[in-house]
Design an enzyme around this catalytic site. Structure first.
Site, PDB file in Angstrom:
ATOM      1  CG  HIS A  12      -0.218   0.211   2.509  1.00  0.00           C
ATOM      2  ND1 HIS A  12       0.541  -0.777   3.081  1.00  0.00           N
ATOM      3  CD2 HIS A  12      -0.124   1.290   3.324  1.00  0.00           C
ATOM      4  CE1 HIS A  12       1.067  -0.325   4.193  1.00  0.00           C
ATOM      5  NE2 HIS A  12       0.693   0.925   4.371  1.00  0.00           N
ATOM      6  CG  LEU A  15       3.776   3.811  -9.173  1.00  0.00           C
ATOM      7  CD1 LEU A  15       3.740   5.332  -9.188  1.00  0.00           C
ATOM      8  CD2 LEU A  15       4.622   3.312 -10.344  1.00  0.00           C
ATOM      9  CB  SER A 108       4.863  -6.740 -15.584  1.00  0.00           C
ATOM     10  OG  SER A 108       5.636  -6.051 -16.543  1.00  0.00           O
ATOM     11  CE1 TYR A 137       8.637  -7.483 -11.573  1.00  0.00           C
ATOM     12  CE2 TYR A 137       8.373  -7.244 -13.948  1.00  0.00           C
ATOM     13  CZ  TYR A 137       8.004  -6.893 -12.662  1.00  0.00           C
ATOM     14  OH  TYR A 137       7.004  -5.967 -12.469  1.00  0.00           O
ATOM     15  CG  LEU A 167       2.113   0.879 -14.125  1.00  0.00           C
ATOM     16  CD1 LEU A 167       1.759   0.014 -12.924  1.00  0.00           C
ATOM     17  CD2 LEU A 167       0.848   1.310 -14.862  1.00  0.00           C
ATOM     18  NE  ARG A 239      10.566  -0.360 -22.314  1.00  0.00           N
ATOM     19  CZ  ARG A 239      11.321  -0.890 -23.291  1.00  0.00           C
ATOM     20  NH1 ARG A 239      10.963  -0.775 -24.558  1.00  0.00           N
ATOM     21  NH2 ARG A 239      12.420  -1.563 -22.990  1.00  0.00           N
ATOM     22  CG  ASP A 311      18.510   0.132 -26.738  1.00  0.00           C
ATOM     23  OD1 ASP A 311      18.541   1.179 -26.057  1.00  0.00           O
ATOM     24  OD2 ASP A 311      18.926   0.064 -27.910  1.00  0.00           O
TER      25      ASP A 311
END
Ligand SMILES: NC(=O)C1=CN([C@@H]2O[C@H](COP(=O)(O)OP(=O)(O)OC[C@H]3O[C@@H](n4cnc5c(N)ncnc54)[C@H](OP(=O)(O)O)[C@@H]3O)[C@@H](O)[C@H]2O)C=CC1
Ligand SMILES: C[C@H]1O[C@H](OP(=O)(O)OP(=O)(O)OC[C@H]2O[C@@H](n3cnc4c(=O)[nH]c(N)nc43)[C@H](O)[C@@H]2O)[C@@H](O)[C@@H](O)C1=O
Length: 350
Positions: A12, A15, A108, A137, A167, A239, A311
């Site tokens: 919480h 972000l 994601s 990840y 985000l 992006r 990159d």
């Protein structure tokens, strides 16, 4: 879900988690439950089970994770896979065990293949190899989707997985080594502008150091001085950025209005997709992003490019049609979001 429903927001203070708390509070939800990392380490199976046993949350939003930018992902590969798998296993399994009515798992868009078709629909998951820099990840996030899907199919739970694009927003991570590109560029460009204007007290305060010499040396190690700011890589990757408050709104929308069955898609080849993309469907190159931030911040210098930094994926644009079909669309455009975030940054720092 009603306004008194007990909702646990894991992460919480982050972000996304902080934007979700704000969104729920604004909408009149009064029974929110949270724990800081110090109060409840989600890596601990025993502590997470005790938490669920004691608190019995009705709804869970899993916005706690090990998160970072391209270099952090590539450097701390073991931490990213271990911590994310562990957090998800503990929270998702206990949500099932303690009969949580609905859980929202945050993945994601890096779950999609490096060479995925563009824009990327949900069903391009697991069709070819992943981008190397964030593979550990991404694999943990794919495991999270499949865990939610499997518990739904075997145990009849109501767990929804969402795949947000990149985000940004208030409470972002501005650490120059570990953060994502947008907060990193805001901070680098802001500090370069302060150096250029010889506002040394403000630079010292921003970096929390003792002298301007220390500040300059530190910034120089990230390619920042009074005349120029370094961009990692070629500046050519594209992006897609979504403001955290839009992301929070999409999460609450799905919690309030949609169930697992609404997300379920099975195609003719028996491929099941139960996750939902959250994005704007619009992307921008990193160089264009730097120019946009430069304009918002008001920095007059130039950019350099550091090709020793990766990159990553050259293009990763979500196809948000499934989410649009469920009835939600983003509101905040990139320039407005960057302005709002920079304003927040200035208030927090000065
Ligand atoms: N930021 C982005 O661009 C994107 C984020 N996402 C996903 O959205 C979700 C939220 O990300 P974001 O808000 O950016 O991340 P943040 O890093 O801002 O917040 C993550 C939160 O999780 C907490 N946390 C991490 N590890 C533990 C732990 N072991 N026990 C308890 N709490 C822990 C952190 O606490 P503390 O800081 O104290 O460690 C922090 O409050 C994540 O699942 C992420 O993968 C997906 C796509 C893009
Ligand atoms: C959200 C997503 O975020 C991560 O993936 P990413 O999109 O590649 O992350 P990024 O924001 O760090 O970089 C975007 C681009 O920008 C370039 N770039 C330029 N200059 C800076 C710079 O100063 N800092 C950073 N971080 N990047 C920079 C950088 O070289 C890259 O080309 C995943 O690992 C994973 O965590 C994930 O899911």
């Amino acid at each position: 879900m009603n306004k008194n429903s007990k909702i646990y927001i894991a992460g919480h203070r982050g972000l996304v988690g902080s934007a979700i708390v704000k969104n729920l509070t604004t909408k009149g939800y009064t029974n929110l439950v949270y724990r800081t990392h110090k109060e409840l380490d989600l890596l601990s199976q025993v502590d997470v089970e005790n938490f669920f046993k004691t608190e019995q949350p009705e709804y869970v939003i899993l916005a706690a994770a090990k998160v970072g930018g391209i270099v952090a992902n590539n450097t701390y590969r073991a931490d990213f896979i271990y911590e994310n798998l562990q957090i998800q296993n503990n929270v998702i399994h206990n949500a099932y065990k303690y009969e949580v009515k609905k859980l929202l798992f945050l993945g994601s868009t890096c779950i999609y293949p490096k060479m995925a078709q563009q824009p990327m629909p949900e069903d391009c998951l697991l069709t070819s190899p992943l981008e190397y820099t964030n593979e550990p990840y991404a694999i943990s996030k794919i495991a999270g989707i499949k865990m939610c899907e499997s518990y739904n199919l075997q145990y009849g739970t109501n767990f929804i997985s969402v795949m947000p694009t990149n985000l940004y927003g208030p409470n972002d991570n501005f650490d120059l080594e570990k953060s994502h590109v947008l907060p990193a560029l805001i901070r680098k460009i802001h500090c370069a502008k302060l150096l250029n204007e010889k506002k040394y007290d403000e630079v010292i305060k921003d970096l929390n150091v003792n002298s301007i010499e220390v500040a300059k040396t530190y910034l120089e190690s990230f390619g920042v001085n009074e005349n120029s700011v370094e961009i990692w890589g070629s500046g050519k990757p594209r992006r897609e950025f979504l403001y955290s408050e839009d992301m929070a709104d999409a999460c609450v929308f799905l919690l309030e209005n949609r169930d697992f069955k609404d997300t379920y898609e099975k195609d003719s080849k028996e491929v099941i997709n139960t996750h939902i993309n959250i994005g704007t469907g619009v992307d921008i190159s990193i160089k264009e992003l730097a120019l946009l931030i430069q304009e918002v911040v008001g920095f007059k210098g130039v950019f350099t490019f550091n090709d020793t930094k990766p990159d990553g994926t050259m293009v990763k644009l979500t196809d948000p049609s499934k989410l649009h079909g469920l009835g939600w669309k983003h509101k905040v455009e990139l320039k407005d979001g960057v302005r709002a975030m920079y304003k927040w940054y200035l208030v927090g720092k000065l």
